[in-house]
Enzyme design. Sequence first.
Site, PDB file in Angstrom:
ATOM      1  N   THR A  21       0.985  -1.082   0.006  1.00 16.33           N
ATOM      2  CA  THR A  21       0.090  -0.073  -0.052  1.00 16.33           C
ATOM      3  C   THR A  21       0.814   1.341   0.135  1.00 16.33           C
ATOM      4  O   THR A  21       1.851   1.080   0.138  1.00 16.33           O
ATOM      5  CB  THR A  21      -0.933   0.140   1.295  1.00 16.33           C
ATOM      6  OG1 THR A  21       0.220  -0.134   2.402  1.00 16.33           O
ATOM      7  CG2 THR A  21      -1.755  -1.073   1.227  1.00 16.33           C
ATOM      8  N   ASP A  22       0.151   2.292  -0.159  1.00 14.20           N
ATOM      9  CA  ASP A  22       0.972   3.663  -0.138  1.00 14.20           C
ATOM     10  C   ASP A  22       0.196   4.719   0.794  1.00 14.20           C
ATOM     11  O   ASP A  22      -1.205   4.310   1.114  1.00 14.20           O
ATOM     12  CB  ASP A  22       1.282   4.327  -1.365  1.00 14.20           C
ATOM     13  CG  ASP A  22       0.146   4.882  -2.214  1.00 14.20           C
ATOM     14  OD1 ASP A  22      -1.043   4.887  -1.631  1.00 14.20           O
ATOM     15  OD2 ASP A  22       0.073   4.819  -3.361  1.00 14.20           O
ATOM     16  N   ALA A  23       0.649   5.922   1.051  1.00 16.23           N
ATOM     17  CA  ALA A  23       0.000   6.885   1.952  1.00 16.23           C
ATOM     18  C   ALA A  23      -1.316   7.202   1.468  1.00 16.23           C
ATOM     19  O   ALA A  23      -2.099   8.144   2.094  1.00 16.23           O
ATOM     20  CB  ALA A  23       0.976   8.172   2.200  1.00 16.23           C
ATOM     21  N   GLY A  24      -1.664   6.959   0.051  1.00 17.05           N
ATOM     22  CA  GLY A  24      -3.076   7.261  -0.387  1.00 17.05           C
ATOM     23  C   GLY A  24      -4.046   6.215   0.210  1.00 17.05           C
ATOM     24  O   GLY A  24      -5.149   6.439   0.070  1.00 17.05           O
TER      25      GLY A  24
END
Lengths: 141, 141, 141, 141
Positions: A21-24
């Site tokens: 995942t990413d910070a979005g």
Amino acid sequence: MTSAVSAAVFTWPVRVYWEDTDAGGVVYYANYLKFLERARTEWLRALGVEQGPLQDQHGVLLVITSVEANYRRPAHYGDLLQVTCSITERGKASIGFEQHVYRGRVGDELILQAKTKVACIDAKGFKPRPLPQIIIGSLTE
Amino acid sequence: MTSAVSAAVFTWPVRVYWEDTDAGGVVYYANYLKFLERARTEWLRALGVEQGPLQDQHGVLLVITSVEANYRRPAHYGDLLQVTCSITERGKASIGFEQHVYRGRVGDELILQAKTKVACIDAKGFKPRPLPQIIIGSLTE
Amino acid sequence: MTSAVSAAVFTWPVRVYWEDTDAGGVVYYANYLKFLERARTEWLRALGVEQGPLQDQHGVLLVITSVEANYRRPAHYGDLLQVTCSITERGKASIGFEQHVYRGRVGDELILQAKTKVACIDAKGFKPRPLPQIIIGSLTE
Amino acid sequence: MTSAVSAAVFTWPVRVYWEDTDAGGVVYYANYLKFLERARTEWLRALGVEQGPLQDQHGVLLVITSVEANYRRPAHYGDLLQVTCSITERGKASIGFEQHVYRGRVGDELILQAKTKVACIDAKGFKPRPLPQIIIGSLTE
């Protein structure tokens, strides 16, 4: 150069972890390509073809030559995805795949739709080489 | 086996991109090890040592044998970090580093504190090998 | 919905580290998408747009909706690449880019050719939203 | 602050794909931390704890505060690894784990030995918070 290929669709489950995942708050766009490759690898393994020996015994590598990916919906941490892999095209030294990523069961929520193309190359010189018989044999059985 | 080594601290800047973060909104914990390795690589490059030729011409690889990392504060998307690298120990076939990751300038906000140990090995057999003269020479100059 | 856009090409350097490569000895195919995104991020930053504030102050995210990538030559450990980014299409809520990855200088050895499409969405509901004025203004100046 | 904890060892299988390797022909050192985290995540899931709801319903995140990793042998493309996870220490707001990565069966070839420490923090303010009852209850059952 393209021959008739099986309509069978291979499916491989992928769980989404923090690493994906990413910070979005969703799966990072590059990481879907890892999922697609896991499905292609396991499809080959299911056919009895291990890529390590391909390189060691046959002196060839399978490499990606093109990717087209359409991102339809975001996948999230903890999702269980199904990644499909079916052959749409087979050349002398290449294979074209259609691949989908679904959340839930295959056919449920479409997350990603992709076309990937793989070429067989010489592990040293990176020149095109015919697909080894072990792969061709597996495909036509 | 450890000799006196320079107190100089090498610093390498790292920008945080989406690829580095996770859905917790911060840099994913494994990705700091990439930042640490970029700093070690650029420190070697600054000394005139490229790792590609090390493998091709000297037949050796530098591999990590241990990591101790303490995560102090989270780094976020868009942060500009400074990653340090200084030698704390030098053996015949290994180097020990102390490394820090700061947000802002070196000494500002401490994000990560780490000790990393690197061994020199035979690129084929993965057995320990003395550090090549090109590295030792660079360290003592 | 597409307007005339600047022909200017933005370029961002990327060094290949161990983290980017795979056991085939070359850059892993998914990792080029990280390079492409670094160039897009730095292009926006050069225009004065930071994506963190976009989310915090404007409540929007820029997300990838499609990628087409053609892999031309492999990049290797230690290579210094140049990643380009130029706008080919601008909609109300989306931007289309053409991006190239070269080894050496721009125009030297073409490693990868890609088209990427980015959409502006609501950071909560993931619904399309017009590109904020801060981006549109930057593009037309 | 540490209480007696179960001696049970949780094990999770991990297949090595291209994405995990580097041009040295082995698993890239940072990627083992992904494997360790998959095992911790699946251990929690086996206890009935999903981390998504932890954040949404309890307002807490589990974050890594320290890692000690000793790299014993390289893992290669195609290897099937077993990643273990057992609790060595339990505080009010933290859990300490011992984790191993083996090739083949647990106890066969030791690839990596690690200690990881996880803290429970407030998902907004990143301050320490007691482990929620749903975790503590699972641990002591």
